[in-house]
Design a protein around this motif. Sequence first.
Motif, PDB file in Angstrom:
ATOM      1  N   MET A  48       3.572  84.831  43.020  1.00  0.00           N
ATOM      2  CA  MET A  48       4.492  83.702  42.573  1.00  0.00           C
ATOM      3  C   MET A  48       4.764  83.837  40.968  1.00  0.00           C
ATOM      4  SD  MET A  48       4.243  79.628  42.566  1.00  0.00           S
ATOM      5  CE  MET A  48       3.764  79.675  44.475  1.00  0.00           C
ATOM      6  N   GLU A  49       3.631  84.423  40.408  1.00  0.00           N
ATOM      7  CA  GLU A  49       3.667  84.748  38.935  1.00  0.00           C
ATOM      8  C   GLU A  49       4.914  86.043  38.770  1.00  0.00           C
ATOM      9  OE1 GLU A  49      -0.802  83.920  37.589  1.00  0.00           O
ATOM     10  OE2 GLU A  49      -0.086  86.090  37.657  1.00  0.00           O
ATOM     11  N   ALA A  50       4.795  86.870  39.565  1.00  0.00           N
ATOM     12  CA  ALA A  50       6.064  87.728  39.539  1.00  0.00           C
ATOM     13  C   ALA A  50       7.314  87.304  39.933  1.00  0.00           C
ATOM     14  CB  ALA A  50       5.589  88.833  40.358  1.00  0.00           C
ATOM     15  N   GLU A  51       7.520  86.287  40.572  1.00  0.00           N
ATOM     16  CA  GLU A  51       8.749  85.816  40.832  1.00  0.00           C
ATOM     17  C   GLU A  51       9.236  84.895  39.745  1.00  0.00           C
ATOM     18  OE1 GLU A  51       8.247  83.497  44.507  1.00  0.00           O
ATOM     19  OE2 GLU A  51       7.901  85.353  45.767  1.00  0.00           O
ATOM     20  N   TYR A  52       8.123  84.245  38.944  1.00  0.00           N
ATOM     21  CA  TYR A  52       8.694  83.381  37.608  1.00  0.00           C
ATOM     22  C   TYR A  52       9.097  84.456  36.806  1.00  0.00           C
ATOM     23  CZ  TYR A  52       7.535  78.618  39.058  1.00  0.00           C
ATOM     24  OH  TYR A  52       7.705  77.194  39.754  1.00  0.00           O
TER      25      TYR A  52
ATOM     26  N   LYS B 220      10.616  87.393  36.880  1.00  0.00           N
ATOM     27  CA  LYS B 220      11.656  87.826  37.338  1.00  0.00           C
ATOM     28  C   LYS B 220      12.969  86.921  37.191  1.00  0.00           C
ATOM     29  CE  LYS B 220      10.309  91.041  41.123  1.00  0.00           C
ATOM     30  NZ  LYS B 220      10.390  91.358  42.428  1.00  0.00           N
ATOM     31  N   LYS B 221      12.715  85.683  37.568  1.00  0.00           N
ATOM     32  CA  LYS B 221      13.943  84.701  37.439  1.00  0.00           C
ATOM     33  C   LYS B 221      13.778  84.069  36.162  1.00  0.00           C
ATOM     34  CE  LYS B 221      11.344  80.878  39.897  1.00  0.00           C
ATOM     35  NZ  LYS B 221      11.603  79.967  41.029  1.00  0.00           N
TER      36      LYS B 221
ATOM     37  N   GLU C  17       5.240  86.976  30.725  1.00  0.00           N
ATOM     38  CA  GLU C  17       3.921  86.877  31.344  1.00  0.00           C
ATOM     39  C   GLU C  17       4.009  85.511  31.972  1.00  0.00           C
ATOM     40  OE1 GLU C  17      -0.669  87.705  30.762  1.00  0.00           O
ATOM     41  OE2 GLU C  17       0.629  88.163  29.071  1.00  0.00           O
ATOM     42  N   VAL C  18       3.370  85.160  33.247  1.00  0.00           N
ATOM     43  CA  VAL C  18       3.266  83.950  33.744  1.00  0.00           C
ATOM     44  C   VAL C  18       1.808  83.771  34.252  1.00  0.00           C
ATOM     45  CG1 VAL C  18       4.092  82.336  35.565  1.00  0.00           C
ATOM     46  CG2 VAL C  18       5.436  83.483  34.376  1.00  0.00           C
TER      47      VAL C  18
END
Length: 135
Positions: free
Chosen positions: A75-79, A81-82, A87-88
């Motif tokens: 989910m961090e990677a999805e945030y 990307k969008k 970093e998230v």
Amino acid sequence: MKNKTKGIILGLIVAISLVAMFLNQPIKTKKEIRYNETHKEEDVHMIMDDAIKSYKNDNSKVYSVYYDENKSKKMEAEYVKKGSYREVIIVYVEFKTSFFNAPEQLGNNHYYFDYMYIAGKTAEATWEWIDGGYV
């Protein structure tokens, strides 16, 4: 008879006082990093502190907050990307809202477990709140 009644009343007052004292004890919030190989530890702790402060400001009792990269990584990677975040970090909070004056979106006197607090690092290298809740 009067002494017995006075004793009962005094006993009730003491019992009510003890219950009130117990209910108003400050809660020590448990903080834990379960697994992390990506983020700086001080960043994770800072986000945890922000989450605790945020929910306490909403008149909630915060019991624990933790970070687990195994649970958050996708989910961090999805945030990232969008959004426009470098970093998230997603931490998970356990809290209970107050009986009165809880935030409208949360509801009064509700218990929440694994409620997400999502923060992102901007291009200027500052952390900001992005989102929260359940997915």
